[in-house]
Design a protein around this motif. Structure first.
Motif, PDB file in Angstrom:
ATOM      1  N   UNK A 161       0.844  -1.303  -0.410  1.00  0.00           N
ATOM      2  CA  UNK A 161       0.188  -0.542   0.296  1.00  0.00           C
ATOM      3  C   UNK A 161       1.030   1.191  -0.057  1.00  0.00           C
ATOM      4  N   UNK A 162       2.421   0.903   0.740  1.00  0.00           N
ATOM      5  CA  UNK A 162       3.367   2.318   0.581  1.00  0.00           C
ATOM      6  C   UNK A 162       3.752   2.672  -0.598  1.00  0.00           C
ATOM      7  N   UNK A 163       3.594   1.227  -0.817  1.00  0.00           N
ATOM      8  CA  UNK A 163       4.393   1.766  -2.703  1.00  0.00           C
ATOM      9  C   UNK A 163       3.762   1.792  -3.865  1.00  0.00           C
ATOM     10  N   UNK A 164       2.357   1.854  -3.182  1.00  0.00           N
ATOM     11  CA  UNK A 164       1.386   2.317  -4.451  1.00  0.00           C
ATOM     12  C   UNK A 164       0.908   3.994  -4.353  1.00  0.00           C
ATOM     13  N   UNK A 165       0.410   4.253  -2.520  1.00  0.00           N
ATOM     14  CA  UNK A 165       0.655   5.391  -2.254  1.00  0.00           C
ATOM     15  C   UNK A 165       1.974   6.576  -2.901  1.00  0.00           C
ATOM     16  N   UNK A 166       2.859   5.862  -2.473  1.00  0.00           N
ATOM     17  CA  UNK A 166       4.216   6.776  -2.933  1.00  0.00           C
ATOM     18  C   UNK A 166       4.215   7.248  -4.909  1.00  0.00           C
ATOM     19  N   UNK A 167       4.008   6.078  -5.504  1.00  0.00           N
ATOM     20  CA  UNK A 167       3.805   5.899  -6.485  1.00  0.00           C
ATOM     21  C   UNK A 167       2.535   6.941  -7.511  1.00  0.00           C
ATOM     22  N   UNK A 168       1.647   6.413  -6.960  1.00  0.00           N
ATOM     23  CA  UNK A 168       0.140   7.641  -6.750  1.00  0.00           C
ATOM     24  C   UNK A 168       1.151   8.916  -6.735  1.00  0.00           C
ATOM     25  N   UNK A 169       1.682   9.585  -6.165  1.00  0.00           N
ATOM     26  CA  UNK A 169       1.917  11.317  -5.536  1.00  0.00           C
ATOM     27  C   UNK A 169       2.989  11.684  -6.865  1.00  0.00           C
ATOM     28  N   UNK A 170       3.871  10.776  -7.601  1.00  0.00           N
ATOM     29  CA  UNK A 170       4.790  10.735  -8.903  1.00  0.00           C
ATOM     30  C   UNK A 170       3.157  11.001  -9.861  1.00  0.00           C
ATOM     31  N   UNK A 171       2.629  10.284 -10.038  1.00  0.00           N
ATOM     32  CA  UNK A 171       1.792  10.868 -11.168  1.00  0.00           C
ATOM     33  C   UNK A 171       1.174  11.425 -11.408  1.00  0.00           C
ATOM     34  N   UNK A 172       0.235  11.685  -9.782  1.00  0.00           N
ATOM     35  CA  UNK A 172       0.035  12.972  -9.419  1.00  0.00           C
ATOM     36  C   UNK A 172       0.027  14.657 -10.179  1.00  0.00           C
ATOM     37  N   UNK A 173       1.827  14.710  -9.823  1.00  0.00           N
ATOM     38  CA  UNK A 173       2.916  15.575  -9.953  1.00  0.00           C
ATOM     39  C   UNK A 173       2.985  15.842 -11.454  1.00  0.00           C
ATOM     40  N   UNK A 174       2.540  14.717 -12.290  1.00  0.00           N
ATOM     41  CA  UNK A 174       3.249  14.579 -13.691  1.00  0.00           C
ATOM     42  C   UNK A 174       1.838  15.084 -15.095  1.00  0.00           C
ATOM     43  N   UNK A 175       0.829  13.907 -14.402  1.00  0.00           N
ATOM     44  CA  UNK A 175      -0.721  13.817 -15.039  1.00  0.00           C
ATOM     45  C   UNK A 175      -1.366  13.642 -13.797  1.00  0.00           C
ATOM     46  N   UNK A 176      -2.111  14.972 -12.757  1.00  0.00           N
ATOM     47  CA  UNK A 176      -3.530  14.246 -12.100  1.00  0.00           C
ATOM     48  C   UNK A 176      -4.979  13.363 -12.640  1.00  0.00           C
ATOM     49  N   UNK A 177      -4.714  13.753 -13.897  1.00  0.00           N
ATOM     50  CA  UNK A 177      -5.855  13.526 -14.221  1.00  0.00           C
ATOM     51  C   UNK A 177      -5.749  11.854 -14.764  1.00  0.00           C
ATOM     52  N   UNK A 178      -4.035  11.392 -14.095  1.00  0.00           N
ATOM     53  CA  UNK A 178      -4.247   9.349 -13.858  1.00  0.00           C
ATOM     54  C   UNK A 178      -4.495   8.782 -12.882  1.00  0.00           C
ATOM     55  N   UNK A 179      -4.955  10.062 -11.558  1.00  0.00           N
ATOM     56  CA  UNK A 179      -4.312   9.451 -10.702  1.00  0.00           C
ATOM     57  C   UNK A 179      -5.967   8.744 -10.719  1.00  0.00           C
ATOM     58  N   UNK A 180      -7.372   8.969 -10.961  1.00  0.00           N
ATOM     59  CA  UNK A 180      -8.153   8.527 -10.364  1.00  0.00           C
ATOM     60  C   UNK A 180      -8.216   6.971 -11.311  1.00  0.00           C
ATOM     61  N   UNK A 181      -7.312   6.572 -12.435  1.00  0.00           N
ATOM     62  CA  UNK A 181      -7.462   5.307 -13.327  1.00  0.00           C
ATOM     63  C   UNK A 181      -7.022   4.407 -11.984  1.00  0.00           C
ATOM     64  N   UNK A 182      -5.587   5.084 -11.296  1.00  0.00           N
ATOM     65  CA  UNK A 182      -5.010   3.903 -10.630  1.00  0.00           C
ATOM     66  C   UNK A 182      -5.531   3.548 -10.056  1.00  0.00           C
ATOM     67  N   UNK A 183      -6.111   3.926  -9.018  1.00  0.00           N
ATOM     68  CA  UNK A 183      -7.193   3.905  -7.755  1.00  0.00           C
ATOM     69  C   UNK A 183      -7.571   2.920  -7.438  1.00  0.00           C
ATOM     70  N   UNK A 184      -8.271   2.558  -8.908  1.00  0.00           N
ATOM     71  CA  UNK A 184      -8.893   1.534  -8.833  1.00  0.00           C
ATOM     72  C   UNK A 184      -8.297  -0.081  -9.277  1.00  0.00           C
TER      73      UNK A 184
END
Length: 294
Positions: free
Chosen positions: A58-81
């Motif tokens: 979960x921690x690895x996924x959460x940190x990856x999510x932060x990086x994705x938000x920095x590049x393109x926040x719209x992709x974060x909603x796809x990462x969650x599910x």
């Protein structure tokens, strides 16, 4: 108030404001540290209940999510599910058969201390890419008058100004609720947090609304009285609910503080609980609702 509490609070504010000013990957890095520490505290609370979450995954996924938000926040909603599915698969193939509680705590950890806080990165990134003038997508004002002169406020990245305003509203809410509730509060707000009072909560929300209206005028929001009051109300309520939610988690785990990392303040979650639910509301207020008033 103990000097250790004051000093650690000043240092935390200085770090937060510096990272917010710079933005880009600088903001993401500081926030990743907060997410790492806060999520570990959350899973410590979970383990106190005898639950075995997929903490590292979960921690690895959460940190990856932060990086994705920095590049393109719209992709974060796809990462969650996708991330939630991956965590479930991980737990399915562990030597010890996972329970409903293990899966639920892992998904809640991803949502509560990963996905929701990632909106701070999204918020800071609003209209900020074009203003970047430092490596790693950072920003530094060419003149300090850009920050303090209302005539130049449009030259400031919107993500920077809105993020700072959100911080100010949360601080106004927390400080107002604490001091007014301490000296004038009489009506208990909730059994979850016996020290909180209705009077303190109302005064705190009022403080948030006041700061938001002043900020909306400064930032030239359309119909600043209405939009400022709405923004302040959202932040004040979200800040209060975030505080109560973390208190509920600690109460269920049977602990007073989520950790002892910050002298005089407790753990990271103890100091950031008011911020967890706030960023998503402010982000969608700015990106979806505010343009309608134009």
């Amino acid at each position: 108030m103990p000097w250790t509490r004051i000093f650690s609070g000043v240092v935390a504010i200085a770090v937060a404001l510096t990272a917010t000013l710079l933005g880009g990957w600088y903001f993401t890095f500081v926030y990743a540290v907060i997410i790492y520490l806060g999520q570990n505290e959350f899973f410590d609370l979970v383990r106190a209940k005898g639950i075995a979450p997929a903490a590292k995954t979960t921690l690895a996924v959460s940190l990856t999510l932060l990086g994705i938000c920095t590049v393109d926040g719209n992709l974060a909603d796809a990462v969650m599910p996708i991330a939630g599915t991956f965590i479930c698969f991980y737990l399915l193939f562990q030597p010890k058969i996972a329970t409903i509680a293990d899966i639920s705590a892992s998904i809640l950890g991803l949502f509560y201390t990963g996905y929701l806080p990632s909106y701070w990165v999204r918020l800071r990134q609003i209209n900020s890419a074009s203003a970047a003038n430092l490596p790693l997508g950072g920003y530094f004002p060419s003149s300090w008058s850009d920050l303090f002169d209302r005539a130049n406020v449009t030259s400031i990245p919107q993500g920077l100004s809105v993020t700072v305003v959100t911080f100010l509203c949360i601080w106004a809410s927390d400080i107002g609720a604490y001091f007014f509730g301490k000296y004038f509060g009489k009506t208990p707000l909730s059994g979850i947090s016996p020290k909180k009072t209705v009077e303190g909560a109302l005064f705190g929300i009022g403080g948030s609304i006041t700061v938001a209206i002043i900020s909306a005028y400064y930032l030239k929001f359309p119909q600043f009285l209405l939009t400022g009051a709405a923004l302040g109300l959202l932040i004040g309520i979200a800040s209060l609910l975030g505080d109560l939610t973390e208190s509920m988690l600690k109460r269920d785990a049977g602990v007073k503080d989520s950790g002892q990392l910050i002298p005089g303040h407790g753990g990271i979650l103890d100091r950031t609980d008011s911020y967890i639910f706030t960023a998503p509301l402010v982000y969608y207020f700015v990106t979806l609702l505010l343009p309608l008033f134009n």
